[in-house]
Design a protein around this motif. Sequence first.
Motif, PDB file in Angstrom:
ATOM      1  N   LYS A 176       1.059   3.989  -2.999  1.00 49.27           N
ATOM      2  CA  LYS A 176       0.770   5.397  -2.718  1.00 49.27           C
ATOM      3  C   LYS A 176       1.925   6.296  -3.175  1.00 49.27           C
ATOM      4  O   LYS A 176       1.697   7.437  -3.569  1.00 49.27           O
ATOM      5  CB  LYS A 176       0.493   5.610  -1.230  1.00 49.27           C
ATOM      6  CG  LYS A 176      -0.807   5.003  -0.764  1.00 49.27           C
ATOM      7  CD  LYS A 176      -1.994   5.759  -1.308  1.00 49.27           C
ATOM      8  CE  LYS A 176      -3.282   5.251  -0.701  1.00 49.27           C
ATOM      9  NZ  LYS A 176      -4.437   6.024  -1.106  1.00 49.27           N
ATOM     10  N   GLU A 180       0.838  -1.199   0.000  1.00 51.24           N
ATOM     11  CA  GLU A 180       0.000   0.000   0.000  1.00 51.24           C
ATOM     12  C   GLU A 180       0.877   1.255   0.000  1.00 51.24           C
ATOM     13  O   GLU A 180       0.622   2.206  -0.741  1.00 51.24           O
ATOM     14  CB  GLU A 180      -0.918   0.012   1.215  1.00 51.24           C
ATOM     15  CG  GLU A 180      -1.811   1.228   1.256  1.00 51.24           C
ATOM     16  CD  GLU A 180      -2.774   1.225   2.432  1.00 51.24           C
ATOM     17  OE1 GLU A 180      -3.704   2.055   2.397  1.00 51.24           O
ATOM     18  OE2 GLU A 180      -2.618   0.418   3.366  1.00 51.24           O
ATOM     19  N   ASP A 193      -3.097   8.814  -5.595  1.00 48.60           N
ATOM     20  CA  ASP A 193      -4.562   8.754  -5.576  1.00 48.60           C
ATOM     21  C   ASP A 193      -5.101   7.324  -5.594  1.00 48.60           C
ATOM     22  O   ASP A 193      -6.312   7.118  -5.751  1.00 48.60           O
ATOM     23  CB  ASP A 193      -5.138   9.527  -6.763  1.00 48.60           C
ATOM     24  CG  ASP A 193      -4.819  11.013  -6.684  1.00 48.60           C
ATOM     25  OD1 ASP A 193      -4.729  11.541  -5.557  1.00 48.60           O
ATOM     26  OD2 ASP A 193      -4.641  11.638  -7.748  1.00 48.60           O
ATOM     27  N   ALA A 194      -4.221   6.322  -5.435  1.00 49.15           N
ATOM     28  CA  ALA A 194      -4.655   4.926  -5.457  1.00 49.15           C
ATOM     29  C   ALA A 194      -5.671   4.666  -4.355  1.00 49.15           C
ATOM     30  O   ALA A 194      -5.529   5.138  -3.229  1.00 49.15           O
ATOM     31  CB  ALA A 194      -3.460   4.004  -5.299  1.00 49.15           C
ATOM     32  N   THR A 195      -6.692   3.925  -4.703  1.00 52.24           N
ATOM     33  CA  THR A 195      -7.739   3.584  -3.738  1.00 52.24           C
ATOM     34  C   THR A 195      -7.381   2.288  -3.010  1.00 52.24           C
ATOM     35  O   THR A 195      -6.502   1.531  -3.458  1.00 52.24           O
ATOM     36  CB  THR A 195      -9.078   3.388  -4.459  1.00 52.24           C
ATOM     37  OG1 THR A 195      -8.979   2.245  -5.312  1.00 52.24           O
ATOM     38  CG2 THR A 195      -9.477   4.632  -5.247  1.00 52.24           C
ATOM     39  N   VAL A 196      -8.090   2.025  -1.930  1.00 51.06           N
ATOM     40  CA  VAL A 196      -7.895   0.777  -1.195  1.00 51.06           C
ATOM     41  C   VAL A 196      -8.179  -0.407  -2.118  1.00 51.06           C
ATOM     42  O   VAL A 196      -7.470  -1.415  -2.093  1.00 51.06           O
ATOM     43  CB  VAL A 196      -8.803   0.735   0.059  1.00 51.06           C
ATOM     44  CG1 VAL A 196      -8.773  -0.632   0.712  1.00 51.06           C
ATOM     45  CG2 VAL A 196      -8.394   1.807   1.044  1.00 51.06           C
ATOM     46  N   GLU A 197      -9.196  -0.294  -2.938  1.00 54.77           N
ATOM     47  CA  GLU A 197      -9.533  -1.370  -3.888  1.00 54.77           C
ATOM     48  C   GLU A 197      -8.385  -1.599  -4.876  1.00 54.77           C
ATOM     49  O   GLU A 197      -8.063  -2.740  -5.199  1.00 54.77           O
ATOM     50  CB  GLU A 197     -10.833  -1.044  -4.634  1.00 54.77           C
ATOM     51  CG  GLU A 197     -11.264  -2.112  -5.601  1.00 54.77           C
ATOM     52  CD  GLU A 197     -11.479  -3.474  -4.957  1.00 54.77           C
ATOM     53  OE1 GLU A 197     -11.152  -4.491  -5.617  1.00 54.77           O
ATOM     54  OE2 GLU A 197     -11.958  -3.554  -3.815  1.00 54.77           O
ATOM     55  N   GLN A 198      -7.771  -0.553  -5.370  1.00 48.25           N
ATOM     56  CA  GLN A 198      -6.641  -0.707  -6.288  1.00 48.25           C
ATOM     57  C   GLN A 198      -5.457  -1.365  -5.588  1.00 48.25           C
ATOM     58  O   GLN A 198      -4.753  -2.163  -6.182  1.00 48.25           O
ATOM     59  CB  GLN A 198      -6.243   0.645  -6.863  1.00 48.25           C
ATOM     60  CG  GLN A 198      -7.232   1.165  -7.868  1.00 48.25           C
ATOM     61  CD  GLN A 198      -6.957   2.601  -8.276  1.00 48.25           C
ATOM     62  OE1 GLN A 198      -6.670   3.444  -7.429  1.00 48.25           O
ATOM     63  NE2 GLN A 198      -7.043   2.860  -9.573  1.00 48.25           N
ATOM     64  N   VAL A 199      -5.250  -1.021  -4.328  1.00 49.72           N
ATOM     65  CA  VAL A 199      -4.170  -1.650  -3.561  1.00 49.72           C
ATOM     66  C   VAL A 199      -4.424  -3.149  -3.455  1.00 49.72           C
ATOM     67  O   VAL A 199      -3.539  -3.968  -3.742  1.00 49.72           O
ATOM     68  CB  VAL A 199      -4.033  -1.019  -2.162  1.00 49.72           C
ATOM     69  CG1 VAL A 199      -3.090  -1.822  -1.285  1.00 49.72           C
ATOM     70  CG2 VAL A 199      -3.570   0.425  -2.267  1.00 49.72           C
ATOM     71  N   LYS A 200      -5.635  -3.527  -3.062  1.00 48.01           N
ATOM     72  CA  LYS A 200      -5.963  -4.948  -2.910  1.00 48.01           C
ATOM     73  C   LYS A 200      -5.864  -5.685  -4.240  1.00 48.01           C
ATOM     74  O   LYS A 200      -5.301  -6.775  -4.309  1.00 48.01           O
ATOM     75  CB  LYS A 200      -7.371  -5.108  -2.335  1.00 48.01           C
ATOM     76  CG  LYS A 200      -7.478  -4.702  -0.887  1.00 48.01           C
ATOM     77  CD  LYS A 200      -8.915  -4.830  -0.400  1.00 48.01           C
ATOM     78  CE  LYS A 200      -9.047  -4.354   1.024  1.00 48.01           C
ATOM     79  NZ  LYS A 200     -10.447  -4.392   1.470  1.00 48.01           N
ATOM     80  N   ARG A 201      -6.416  -5.086  -5.277  1.00 46.73           N
ATOM     81  CA  ARG A 201      -6.386  -5.718  -6.602  1.00 46.73           C
ATOM     82  C   ARG A 201      -4.957  -5.864  -7.091  1.00 46.73           C
ATOM     83  O   ARG A 201      -4.551  -6.916  -7.588  1.00 46.73           O
ATOM     84  CB  ARG A 201      -7.198  -4.898  -7.597  1.00 46.73           C
ATOM     85  CG  ARG A 201      -7.324  -5.582  -8.963  1.00 46.73           C
ATOM     86  CD  ARG A 201      -8.009  -4.680  -9.924  1.00 46.73           C
ATOM     87  NE  ARG A 201      -7.148  -3.497 -10.075  1.00 46.73           N
ATOM     88  CZ  ARG A 201      -7.281  -2.603 -11.012  1.00 46.73           C
ATOM     89  NH1 ARG A 201      -8.245  -2.674 -11.883  1.00 46.73           N
ATOM     90  NH2 ARG A 201      -6.454  -1.581 -11.092  1.00 46.73           N
ATOM     91  N   SER A 211       1.439   6.100  -7.046  1.00 50.45           N
ATOM     92  CA  SER A 211       0.156   6.658  -7.465  1.00 50.45           C
ATOM     93  C   SER A 211      -0.585   7.169  -6.227  1.00 50.45           C
ATOM     94  O   SER A 211      -1.373   6.442  -5.627  1.00 50.45           O
ATOM     95  CB  SER A 211      -0.670   5.579  -8.178  1.00 50.45           C
ATOM     96  OG  SER A 211      -1.911   6.091  -8.574  1.00 50.45           O
TER      97      SER A 211
END
Length: 82
Positions: free
Chosen positions: A40, A36, A45-53, A43
Amino acid sequence: MKPIKPLTDQHIEEVKEHFDYFDRDNNGQIDINEFEYLLKVLSPDATVEQVKRGFDLVDKNHSTHIEFDEFLEWWETCWWEF
């Protein structure tokens, strides 16, 4: 997925330095929290969902940690997709 351009030994050493930087606890693996932070940095602006994916895609053996060989393959082929 094959690398766009094979990395030289020097580039692999540089990638290893990046891996080691984000391996905050120096255990030779990157966990989800370290990933994560890495994402960050790349990127903000990465979202939690993008981190998990992203983590799930890089952790090919589903060990809940990213080893250097998985990190290197990701770096060579598609890190910019996240």
